[in-house]
Design a protein around this motif. Structure first.
Motif, PDB file in Angstrom:
ATOM      1  N   MET A   1       0.844  -1.167   0.000  1.00  0.00           N
ATOM      2  CA  MET A   1       0.000   0.000   0.000  1.00  0.00           C
ATOM      3  C   MET A   1       0.894   1.236   0.000  1.00  0.00           C
ATOM      4  N   GLU A   2       0.491   2.241  -0.735  1.00  0.00           N
ATOM      5  CA  GLU A   2       1.205   3.515  -0.760  1.00  0.00           C
ATOM      6  C   GLU A   2       0.565   4.464   0.242  1.00  0.00           C
ATOM      7  N   LEU A   3       1.390   5.056   1.082  1.00  0.00           N
ATOM      8  CA  LEU A   3       0.904   5.964   2.113  1.00  0.00           C
ATOM      9  C   LEU A   3       1.650   7.290   2.053  1.00  0.00           C
ATOM     10  N   PRO A   4       0.939   8.409   2.156  1.00  0.00           N
ATOM     11  CA  PRO A   4       1.635   9.693   2.237  1.00  0.00           C
ATOM     12  C   PRO A   4       2.423   9.742   3.544  1.00  0.00           C
ATOM     13  N   ALA A   5       3.575  10.419   3.476  1.00  0.00           N
ATOM     14  CA  ALA A   5       4.439  10.452   4.655  1.00  0.00           C
ATOM     15  C   ALA A   5       5.277  11.725   4.676  1.00  0.00           C
ATOM     16  N   VAL A   6       5.770  12.021   5.861  1.00  0.00           N
ATOM     17  CA  VAL A   6       6.786  13.050   6.048  1.00  0.00           C
ATOM     18  C   VAL A   6       8.112  12.303   6.146  1.00  0.00           C
ATOM     19  N   ILE A   7       9.114  12.774   5.406  1.00  0.00           N
ATOM     20  CA  ILE A   7      10.416  12.109   5.355  1.00  0.00           C
ATOM     21  C   ILE A   7      11.472  13.107   5.825  1.00  0.00           C
ATOM     22  N   ARG A   8      12.400  12.633   6.670  1.00  0.00           N
ATOM     23  CA  ARG A   8      13.463  13.502   7.181  1.00  0.00           C
ATOM     24  C   ARG A   8      14.804  12.786   7.090  1.00  0.00           C
ATOM     25  N   GLY A   9      15.762  13.434   6.426  1.00  0.00           N
ATOM     26  CA  GLY A   9      17.119  12.910   6.363  1.00  0.00           C
ATOM     27  C   GLY A   9      17.771  12.984   7.730  1.00  0.00           C
ATOM     28  N   ARG A  10      18.326  11.887   8.192  1.00  0.00           N
ATOM     29  CA  ARG A  10      18.929  11.862   9.532  1.00  0.00           C
ATOM     30  C   ARG A  10      20.159  12.749   9.638  1.00  0.00           C
ATOM     31  N   ASN A  11      20.994  12.774   8.629  1.00  0.00           N
ATOM     32  CA  ASN A  11      22.258  13.515   8.703  1.00  0.00           C
ATOM     33  C   ASN A  11      22.072  15.009   8.494  1.00  0.00           C
ATOM     34  N   GLU A  12      21.377  15.375   7.441  1.00  0.00           N
ATOM     35  CA  GLU A  12      21.243  16.788   7.083  1.00  0.00           C
ATOM     36  C   GLU A  12      20.004  17.447   7.679  1.00  0.00           C
ATOM     37  N   GLY A  13      19.019  16.643   8.101  1.00  0.00           N
ATOM     38  CA  GLY A  13      17.797  17.196   8.678  1.00  0.00           C
ATOM     39  C   GLY A  13      16.817  17.742   7.670  1.00  0.00           C
ATOM     40  N   HIS A  14      17.047  17.497   6.372  1.00  0.00           N
ATOM     41  CA  HIS A  14      16.109  17.957   5.353  1.00  0.00           C
ATOM     42  C   HIS A  14      14.787  17.209   5.509  1.00  0.00           C
ATOM     43  N   VAL A  15      13.695  17.937   5.325  1.00  0.00           N
ATOM     44  CA  VAL A  15      12.359  17.368   5.475  1.00  0.00           C
ATOM     45  C   VAL A  15      11.591  17.581   4.180  1.00  0.00           C
ATOM     46  N   THR A  16      10.874  16.556   3.760  1.00  0.00           N
ATOM     47  CA  THR A  16      10.032  16.660   2.575  1.00  0.00           C
ATOM     48  C   THR A  16       8.814  15.768   2.758  1.00  0.00           C
ATOM     49  N   LEU A  17       7.859  15.932   1.890  1.00  0.00           N
ATOM     50  CA  LEU A  17       6.733  15.011   1.834  1.00  0.00           C
ATOM     51  C   LEU A  17       7.063  13.931   0.824  1.00  0.00           C
ATOM     52  N   GLY A  18       6.415  12.807   0.953  1.00  0.00           N
ATOM     53  CA  GLY A  18       6.656  11.724   0.017  1.00  0.00           C
ATOM     54  C   GLY A  18       5.580  10.669   0.125  1.00  0.00           C
ATOM     55  N   ILE A  19       5.822   9.591  -0.554  1.00  0.00           N
ATOM     56  CA  ILE A  19       4.929   8.440  -0.518  1.00  0.00           C
ATOM     57  C   ILE A  19       5.793   7.225  -0.230  1.00  0.00           C
TER      58      ILE A  19
END
Length: 110
Positions: A1-19
């Motif tokens: 199943m595809e779910l919308p999510a918030v994604i955060r890079g552990r090293n750089e702390g960049h945040v984006t939306l994704g699936i």
């Protein structure tokens, strides 16, 4: 199943939306991620990613954590207890809306 999510890079702390693609019929295993970026949608597992796109994902998101926007009952793979503030800000409107729907009896737990 595809779910919308918030994604955060552990090293750089960049945040984006994704699936994120997960198998909810078994143990909720994570199978893939689509990142919504200023460069467009980048499918992490795609063989057609350019070297520039691969470098972008490596630099900004490797490794990464993710948090679903819908509630997924009994999921053991996502840590909702320790969400960084930057990700909480994006998740809050989704979670708040689900809490309000649950109070009305219209919640959407997966």
């Amino acid at each position: 199943m595809e779910l919308p999510a918030v994604i955060r890079g552990r090293n750089e702390g960049h945040v984006t939306l994704g699936i994120v693609t997960v198998d909810l019929h078994s143990s909720g295993e994570h199978w893939g991620t689509f990142f919504l970026t200023p460069e467009g949608v980048l499918d992490q597992g795609s063989e057609s990613l350019t070297e520039t796109d691969r470098n972008y994902l490596r630099k900004n998101f490797a490794p990464y954590d993710y948090w679903y926007t819908p509630v997924v009952e009994d999921d053991i793979h996502v840590d909702f207890e320790n969400i960084p503030i930057s990700a909480q800000c994006l998740l809050q409107p989704y979670r708040q809306g689900q809490d309000e729907q649950a109070e009305d009896g219209m919640g959407m737990n997966l």
